[in-house]
Scaffold this active site. Structure first.
Site, PDB file in Angstrom:
ATOM      1  N   TYR A 469       0.802  -1.237   0.000  1.00 57.73           N
ATOM      2  CA  TYR A 469       0.000   0.000   0.000  1.00 57.73           C
ATOM      3  C   TYR A 469       0.828   1.276   0.000  1.00 57.73           C
ATOM      4  O   TYR A 469       0.488   2.237   0.680  1.00 57.73           O
ATOM      5  CB  TYR A 469      -0.970   0.002   1.192  1.00 57.73           C
ATOM      6  CG  TYR A 469      -1.631  -1.316   1.467  1.00 57.73           C
ATOM      7  CD1 TYR A 469      -2.463  -1.913   0.521  1.00 57.73           C
ATOM      8  CD2 TYR A 469      -1.430  -1.981   2.666  1.00 57.73           C
ATOM      9  CE1 TYR A 469      -3.069  -3.148   0.776  1.00 57.73           C
ATOM     10  CE2 TYR A 469      -2.029  -3.207   2.927  1.00 57.73           C
ATOM     11  CZ  TYR A 469      -2.851  -3.782   1.974  1.00 57.73           C
ATOM     12  OH  TYR A 469      -3.439  -4.990   2.223  1.00 57.73           O
ATOM     13  N   HIS A 470       1.886   1.321  -0.818  1.00 57.61           N
ATOM     14  CA  HIS A 470       2.748   2.497  -0.845  1.00 57.61           C
ATOM     15  C   HIS A 470       2.938   3.062  -2.252  1.00 57.61           C
ATOM     16  O   HIS A 470       4.063   3.373  -2.652  1.00 57.61           O
ATOM     17  CB  HIS A 470       4.128   2.160  -0.259  1.00 57.61           C
ATOM     18  CG  HIS A 470       4.107   1.733   1.157  1.00 57.61           C
ATOM     19  ND1 HIS A 470       5.146   1.028   1.750  1.00 57.61           N
ATOM     20  CD2 HIS A 470       3.182   1.887   2.131  1.00 57.61           C
ATOM     21  CE1 HIS A 470       4.852   0.778   3.011  1.00 57.61           C
ATOM     22  NE2 HIS A 470       3.658   1.292   3.265  1.00 57.61           N
ATOM     23  N   PRO A 471       1.892   3.246  -3.069  1.00 55.39           N
ATOM     24  CA  PRO A 471       2.102   3.816  -4.404  1.00 55.39           C
ATOM     25  C   PRO A 471       2.685   5.224  -4.323  1.00 55.39           C
ATOM     26  O   PRO A 471       2.274   6.035  -3.503  1.00 55.39           O
ATOM     27  CB  PRO A 471       0.698   3.820  -5.012  1.00 55.39           C
ATOM     28  CG  PRO A 471      -0.241   3.796  -3.844  1.00 55.39           C
ATOM     29  CD  PRO A 471       0.472   3.007  -2.784  1.00 55.39           C
TER      30      PRO A 471
END
Length: 535
Positions: A469-471
């Protein structure tokens, strides 16, 4: 609201946007508008730390993005949760407070982004913090954002720390301290057992000011430009009716690594040929918009245990009731749990200056957390590569803002990325084999026993790994022709328009991204106010 004029219009009430709304509205002479596509943060699960099990993949508060099938994942597509609510993803995330490595920010500065080195950004991290451990050279107190210690522990996680020490990975009492390397108990954005999102920390106090207007369920459809300057924007309300807003100062996009580049492209800012293909008039040729997409991919190892884990505690109604009662009475126990009880950073090979993998240790296991835990005792050891070389892209699906963009993550597309994730999995297996932990494990569950061959491990990773969850990186900061914003976060070729969120990262930080997103909001507010004073 149609035709109203503001000094600043901020698009997106996520981590950076909430900070900007707070800081820019401190001057009572400035009229500030904050637009959020989602609704208010009134879902009670948002404010319970473990509530991410209930909020992720819930379309009421989650954009529910999905990637395209990825060759690096053997053709699998991944869900990409992103917050669609006040607080943005800080209202859905796992609460972990991790800044990354000082070298990350020095690297940004070395790439030509003046003012973004570690010595420049450290004071901004400190300014935001109200650190439970107290103030020192690296930590602040009295800021809006509560940073707390974990309020729950489990012996299997403590055993992991001891096993890592036996494997040569030290215990580190503070991974936001002088050194990042080592295993530690996590620090959380939490206050008195409740989530401290960016909305709670920064936005809620600011909403008392008369000069700040917050509109929810307002999806920005495009920025309006006149003679090379942002002069306003249009947004859709929940009924699909379009409204216009004028700006006499600046528009600041803080819609995240997916939303910000999408809005730029819909506004005619991006690769001209591609935009024209969607029927959008190209206004500013910036081919880098939507490029440079980066994310952390996690491989989740699961080990069956000889002793009970949280899996056993939550399988019965009695167990759930006991956990709930403890939280209601004392704000303690598993309901205060972050996404991981233990996190850690390690090097997979000799000669590296800094750690290249991160671990997240959880005293439970599941194929899909929203569907419930495994019917056996187990824990999870997640490993991710911190500095992936792979780069993906984000492009428009259509000229309609309501259509999610096309996300091509392009995971595991380089030899370094493949080699590093395999080495991380091997290292996790080696830690699990150390005496403090080995006697507690009955059998490896995923990958199964005997999965030690590099090719087999890589194939397992391709078949099972998922986003952490780190775009980041889709509106890259820099000075070259493919950069989108300069070091003052101005969009190249447009006046009065900036981007301030994780999309501006030239390279993804070595850790979780919420703390850096908040820092980016702080940095942007300082730059904007300094420019205003210079007029």
């Amino acid at each position: 609201m149609d035709g109203a004029e503001f000094d600043y219009v901020i698009v997106g009430a996520g981590s950076a946007g909430c900070v900007l709304a707070n800081r820019l509205s401190e001057n009572p002479r400035d009229r500030v508008l904050l637009l959020e596509a989602g609704g208010p943060d009134n879902n009670p699960w948002i404010h319970i730390p473990v509530g991410y099990f209930k909020t992720m993949h819930n379309p009421a508060v989650d954009w529910c993005y999905r990637t395209e099938p990825d060759p690096g994942l053997n053709g699998r597509a991944l869900d990409w949760p992103r917050g669609k609510v006040l607080g943005g993803s800080s209202s859905l995330n796992g609460l972990l407070y991790v800044r990354g490595q000082p070298q990350d920010y020095d690297r940004w500065a070395q790439m030509g982004n003046v003012g973004w080195g570690w010595s420049d950004v450290l004071p901004l991290f400190k300014r935001s913090e109200d650190q439970e451990r107290g103030a020192d050279d690296l930590h602040g107190v009295g800021g809006p954002l509560s940073v707390s210690n974990m309020r729950v522990s489990r012996s299997i996680c403590e055993a992991w720390i001891e096993a890592a020490k036996a494997q040569g990975i030290p215990y580190n009492p503070d991974i936001n301290g002088p050194e990042q390397e080592g295993m530690t108990n996590a620090q959380l954005t939490m206050k008195n057992g409740r989530r401290c999102s960016a909305a709670v920390a920064f936005l809620r106090p600011a909403m008392k000011r008369e000069n700040l207007t917050v509109i929810t369920r307002a999806q920005t459809s495009r920025i309006e430009l006149s003679e090379g300057r942002a002069t306003g924007l249009r947004y859709l309300d929940r009924d699909g009716t379009e409204h216009a807003v004028k700006v006499r100062g600046e528009v600041i996009l803080s819609a995240g690594a997916i939303g910000s580049p999408q809005i730029l492209m819909l506004s005619g800012i991006g690769d001209s040929a591609t935009l024209a293909g969607h029927g959008i008039e190209p206004l500013v040729h910036l081919p880098g918009v939507g490029g440079n997409l980066q994310d952390h991919l996690q491989a989740r190892l699961v080990f069956k245990c000889q002793e009970p884990t949280l899996n056993d505690e939550v399988r019965s109604l009695f167990g759930k009731a006991r956990i709930g009662l403890r939280y209601a009475l004392f704000r303690r126990g598993p309901m205060t749990m972050a996404a991981s009880l233990v996190i850690g950073f390690a090097r997979t090979r000799e000669g590296l200056e800094t750690p290249d993998v991160q671990y997240h240790i959880q005293p439970w296991s599941a194929d899909s957390p929203g569907e419930g835990v495994h019917p056996f005792s187990a824990f999870t050891a997640s490993v991710c590569q911190l500095r992936p070389e792979s780069r993906g892209s984000l492009t428009l699906r259509s000229g309609d803002v309501r259509d999610h963009p096309v996300i091509r993550a392009n995971y595991l597309s380089t030899e370094t990325d493949c080699r590093t994730i395999v080495a991380g999995v091997r290292q996790a297996q080696a830690i699990a084999a150390q005496a403090p932990l080995a006697s507690r494990i009955s059998v490896p569950h995923s990958p199964g026993p005997g999965t030690h061959d590099d090719a087999a491990i890589l194939d397992w990773v391709r078949n099972t790994s998922t986003t952490i969850y780190h775009p980041s990186g889709t509106c890259r900061m820099g000075q070259d022709p493919s950069a989108v914003v300069d070091s003052c976060l101005n969009v190249h070729g447009v006046r009065g328009l900036r981007v301030a969120d994780c999309s501006i990262m030239p390279e993804i930080v070595s850790g979780n991204t919420n703390a850096p997103a908040i820092m980016i909001g702080e940095k942007a507010s300082d730059i904007i106010r300094a420019d205003r004073r210079a007029l």
